[in-house]
Design a protein around this motif. Sequence first.
Motif, PDB file in Angstrom:
ATOM      1  N   VAL A  10       0.854  -1.175   0.000  1.00 45.17           N
ATOM      2  CA  VAL A  10       0.000   0.000   0.000  1.00 45.17           C
ATOM      3  C   VAL A  10       0.893   1.229   0.000  1.00 45.17           C
ATOM      4  CG1 VAL A  10      -1.814   1.207   1.254  1.00 45.17           C
ATOM      5  CG2 VAL A  10      -1.715  -1.279   1.313  1.00 45.17           C
ATOM      6  N   LEU A  11       0.467   2.245  -0.718  1.00 45.73           N
ATOM      7  CA  LEU A  11       1.238   3.485  -0.734  1.00 45.73           C
ATOM      8  C   LEU A  11       1.315   4.068   0.666  1.00 45.73           C
ATOM      9  CD1 LEU A  11      -0.150   5.187  -3.947  1.00 45.73           C
ATOM     10  CD2 LEU A  11       2.096   4.182  -3.629  1.00 45.73           C
ATOM     11  N   GLY A  12       2.433   4.676   1.040  1.00 50.47           N
ATOM     12  CA  GLY A  12       2.573   5.328   2.326  1.00 50.47           C
ATOM     13  C   GLY A  12       3.085   4.427   3.425  1.00 50.47           C
ATOM     14  N   GLU A  13       3.538   3.216   3.134  1.00 48.56           N
ATOM     15  CA  GLU A  13       4.074   2.326   4.157  1.00 48.56           C
ATOM     16  C   GLU A  13       5.488   2.690   4.556  1.00 48.56           C
ATOM     17  OE1 GLU A  13       4.052  -1.706   3.006  1.00 48.56           O
ATOM     18  OE2 GLU A  13       1.973  -1.995   3.515  1.00 48.56           O
ATOM     19  N   ARG A  14       6.195   3.395   3.732  1.00 52.65           N
ATOM     20  CA  ARG A  14       7.603   3.698   3.996  1.00 52.65           C
ATOM     21  C   ARG A  14       7.724   4.499   5.285  1.00 52.65           C
ATOM     22  NH1 ARG A  14      11.217   4.881  -0.942  1.00 52.65           N
ATOM     23  NH2 ARG A  14      12.587   3.798   0.475  1.00 52.65           N
ATOM     24  N   GLY A  15       8.618   4.069   6.184  1.00 53.64           N
ATOM     25  CA  GLY A  15       8.843   4.763   7.440  1.00 53.64           C
ATOM     26  C   GLY A  15       7.980   4.277   8.587  1.00 53.64           C
ATOM     27  N   ALA A  16       7.066   3.369   8.344  1.00 58.31           N
ATOM     28  CA  ALA A  16       6.189   2.884   9.418  1.00 58.31           C
ATOM     29  C   ALA A  16       7.001   2.159  10.488  1.00 58.31           C
ATOM     30  CB  ALA A  16       5.109   1.968   8.863  1.00 58.31           C
ATOM     31  N   ALA A  17       8.017   1.430  10.098  1.00 55.63           N
ATOM     32  CA  ALA A  17       8.850   0.716  11.070  1.00 55.63           C
ATOM     33  C   ALA A  17       9.604   1.697  11.952  1.00 55.63           C
ATOM     34  CB  ALA A  17       9.816  -0.217  10.356  1.00 55.63           C
ATOM     35  N   SER A  18       9.987   2.823  11.396  1.00 53.40           N
ATOM     36  CA  SER A  18      10.693   3.836  12.196  1.00 53.40           C
ATOM     37  C   SER A  18       9.783   4.399  13.280  1.00 53.40           C
ATOM     38  CB  SER A  18      11.176   4.973  11.301  1.00 53.40           C
ATOM     39  OG  SER A  18      12.083   4.498  10.346  1.00 53.40           O
ATOM     40  N   VAL A  19       8.538   4.642  12.940  1.00 48.84           N
ATOM     41  CA  VAL A  19       7.583   5.167  13.917  1.00 48.84           C
ATOM     42  C   VAL A  19       7.369   4.154  15.034  1.00 48.84           C
ATOM     43  CG1 VAL A  19       5.195   5.894  14.260  1.00 48.84           C
ATOM     44  CG2 VAL A  19       6.451   6.654  12.244  1.00 48.84           C
ATOM     45  N   VAL A  20       7.232   2.890  14.680  1.00 52.59           N
ATOM     46  CA  VAL A  20       7.057   1.844  15.682  1.00 52.59           C
ATOM     47  C   VAL A  20       8.308   1.735  16.552  1.00 52.59           C
ATOM     48  CG1 VAL A  20       6.771  -0.645  16.019  1.00 52.59           C
ATOM     49  CG2 VAL A  20       5.371   0.560  14.345  1.00 52.59           C
ATOM     50  N   ALA A  21       9.477   1.811  15.954  1.00 51.06           N
ATOM     51  CA  ALA A  21      10.726   1.727  16.719  1.00 51.06           C
ATOM     52  C   ALA A  21      10.855   2.890  17.693  1.00 51.06           C
ATOM     53  CB  ALA A  21      11.921   1.694  15.772  1.00 51.06           C
ATOM     54  N   VAL A  22      10.494   4.080  17.285  1.00 51.17           N
ATOM     55  CA  VAL A  22      10.543   5.241  18.171  1.00 51.17           C
ATOM     56  C   VAL A  22       9.545   5.072  19.313  1.00 51.17           C
ATOM     57  CG1 VAL A  22      10.032   7.709  18.319  1.00 51.17           C
ATOM     58  CG2 VAL A  22      11.441   6.844  16.462  1.00 51.17           C
ATOM     59  N   ALA A  23       8.354   4.565  19.019  1.00 49.73           N
ATOM     60  CA  ALA A  23       7.353   4.348  20.067  1.00 49.73           C
ATOM     61  C   ALA A  23       7.837   3.311  21.076  1.00 49.73           C
ATOM     62  CB  ALA A  23       6.029   3.913  19.450  1.00 49.73           C
ATOM     63  N   VAL A  24       8.411   2.223  20.601  1.00 52.22           N
ATOM     64  CA  VAL A  24       8.935   1.189  21.498  1.00 52.22           C
ATOM     65  C   VAL A  24      10.075   1.764  22.341  1.00 52.22           C
ATOM     66  CG1 VAL A  24      10.204  -1.003  21.561  1.00 52.22           C
ATOM     67  CG2 VAL A  24       8.199  -0.765  20.113  1.00 52.22           C
ATOM     68  N   GLY A  25      10.935   2.554  21.731  1.00 53.72           N
ATOM     69  CA  GLY A  25      12.027   3.197  22.472  1.00 53.72           C
ATOM     70  C   GLY A  25      11.505   4.124  23.550  1.00 53.72           C
ATOM     71  N   ALA A  26      10.460   4.872  23.248  1.00 55.68           N
ATOM     72  CA  ALA A  26       9.878   5.786  24.233  1.00 55.68           C
ATOM     73  C   ALA A  26       9.278   5.014  25.409  1.00 55.68           C
ATOM     74  CB  ALA A  26       8.820   6.662  23.578  1.00 55.68           C
ATOM     75  N   VAL A  27       8.627   3.910  25.123  1.00 57.22           N
ATOM     76  CA  VAL A  27       8.058   3.083  26.194  1.00 57.22           C
ATOM     77  C   VAL A  27       9.172   2.530  27.079  1.00 57.22           C
ATOM     78  CG1 VAL A  27       6.841   0.916  26.674  1.00 57.22           C
ATOM     79  CG2 VAL A  27       5.927   2.517  24.990  1.00 57.22           C
ATOM     80  N   TRP A  28      10.235   2.018  26.464  1.00 62.30           N
ATOM     81  CA  TRP A  28      11.368   1.496  27.243  1.00 62.30           C
ATOM     82  C   TRP A  28      12.002   2.598  28.081  1.00 62.30           C
ATOM     83  CZ3 TRP A  28      12.300  -3.018  28.911  1.00 62.30           C
ATOM     84  CH2 TRP A  28      11.920  -4.139  28.185  1.00 62.30           C
ATOM     85  N   PHE A  29      12.128   3.781  27.534  1.00 66.75           N
ATOM     86  CA  PHE A  29      12.684   4.905  28.281  1.00 66.75           C
ATOM     87  C   PHE A  29      11.819   5.207  29.498  1.00 66.75           C
ATOM     88  CE2 PHE A  29      13.071   9.476  29.112  1.00 66.75           C
ATOM     89  CZ  PHE A  29      14.424   9.533  29.388  1.00 66.75           C
ATOM     90  N   GLY A  30      10.517   5.211  29.317  1.00 65.43           N
ATOM     91  CA  GLY A  30       9.596   5.443  30.438  1.00 65.43           C
ATOM     92  C   GLY A  30       9.722   4.376  31.508  1.00 65.43           C
ATOM     93  N   VAL A  31       9.854   3.111  31.101  1.00 70.79           N
ATOM     94  CA  VAL A  31      10.014   2.020  32.064  1.00 70.79           C
ATOM     95  C   VAL A  31      11.315   2.195  32.847  1.00 70.79           C
ATOM     96  CG1 VAL A  31      10.448  -0.467  32.236  1.00 70.79           C
ATOM     97  CG2 VAL A  31       8.590   0.367  30.810  1.00 70.79           C
ATOM     98  N   VAL A  32      12.377   2.602  32.175  1.00 67.65           N
ATOM     99  CA  VAL A  32      13.655   2.805  32.847  1.00 67.65           C
ATOM    100  C   VAL A  32      13.561   3.960  33.845  1.00 67.65           C
ATOM    101  CG1 VAL A  32      16.043   3.575  32.474  1.00 67.65           C
ATOM    102  CG2 VAL A  32      15.079   1.777  31.046  1.00 67.65           C
ATOM    103  N   VAL A  33      12.914   5.048  33.460  1.00 65.91           N
ATOM    104  CA  VAL A  33      12.777   6.197  34.360  1.00 65.91           C
ATOM    105  C   VAL A  33      11.994   5.805  35.613  1.00 65.91           C
ATOM    106  CG1 VAL A  33      11.682   8.462  34.618  1.00 65.91           C
ATOM    107  CG2 VAL A  33      13.056   7.960  32.597  1.00 65.91           C
ATOM    108  N   VAL A  34      10.898   5.095  35.444  1.00 64.62           N
ATOM    109  CA  VAL A  34      10.111   4.649  36.599  1.00 64.62           C
ATOM    110  C   VAL A  34      10.937   3.699  37.463  1.00 64.62           C
ATOM    111  CG1 VAL A  34       8.090   3.294  37.295  1.00 64.62           C
ATOM    112  CG2 VAL A  34       7.869   5.035  35.529  1.00 64.62           C
ATOM    113  N   GLY A  35      11.671   2.801  36.835  1.00 61.73           N
ATOM    114  CA  GLY A  35      12.521   1.864  37.582  1.00 61.73           C
ATOM    115  C   GLY A  35      13.582   2.577  38.403  1.00 61.73           C
ATOM    116  N   VAL A  36      14.169   3.619  37.844  1.00 59.90           N
ATOM    117  CA  VAL A  36      15.173   4.384  38.574  1.00 59.90           C
ATOM    118  C   VAL A  36      14.541   5.065  39.792  1.00 59.90           C
ATOM    119  CG1 VAL A  36      16.639   6.447  38.442  1.00 59.90           C
ATOM    120  CG2 VAL A  36      16.758   4.716  36.656  1.00 59.90           C
ATOM    121  N   HIS A  37      13.363   5.622  39.632  1.00 61.98           N
ATOM    122  CA  HIS A  37      12.702   6.291  40.758  1.00 61.98           C
ATOM    123  C   HIS A  37      12.292   5.293  41.840  1.00 61.98           C
ATOM    124  CE1 HIS A  37      12.734  10.386  39.402  1.00 61.98           C
ATOM    125  NE2 HIS A  37      12.218  10.041  38.238  1.00 61.98           N
TER     126      HIS A  37
END
Length: 144
Positions: free
Chosen positions: A34-61
């Motif tokens: 489908v047109l417009g699929e390019r870059g979708a994996a990057s968005v998912v990777a950034v979202a997963v990275g943000a979730v992991w960052f949040g988990v690490v911040v909570v773990g540190v606190h």
Amino acid sequence: MGARAGVAGAAGVERGEGVGLERGGRGAGGRRRVLGERGAASVVAVAVGAVWFGVVVVGVHVGEAVVARHRLGAAADLGALAAAGEVASGVAHACSRAEWVVARMGGRMTACLVEGWEVTVRVSGEATVFGTPSARARAGPAET
């Protein structure tokens, strides 16, 4: 490449190269593309990275709060033991010794109660994200 490349509109599209096919077309391996699929994996990777960052911040606190609580527990224990060792010199002297020990360990003594030969010390620390940690300890002669 023959007829199929002509239908798709570009020679490289049959191999999955270049810009995506029109809707309903087939890319490499016969998968729909489908047109417009390019870059979708990057968005998912950034979202997963943000979730992991949040988990690490909570773990540190959480770790910070646990360590603070354990340090206050040790300060209360040692303060109570120091006070119990000085009860014979008077209540004021015993509580001042407990306060000295607790302050050296980074806590703040909030209460010192002497009942006979038993001493109870309450200690609090600096506020964390989860509130103000506190600890209580009691020391005195062993009952037989």
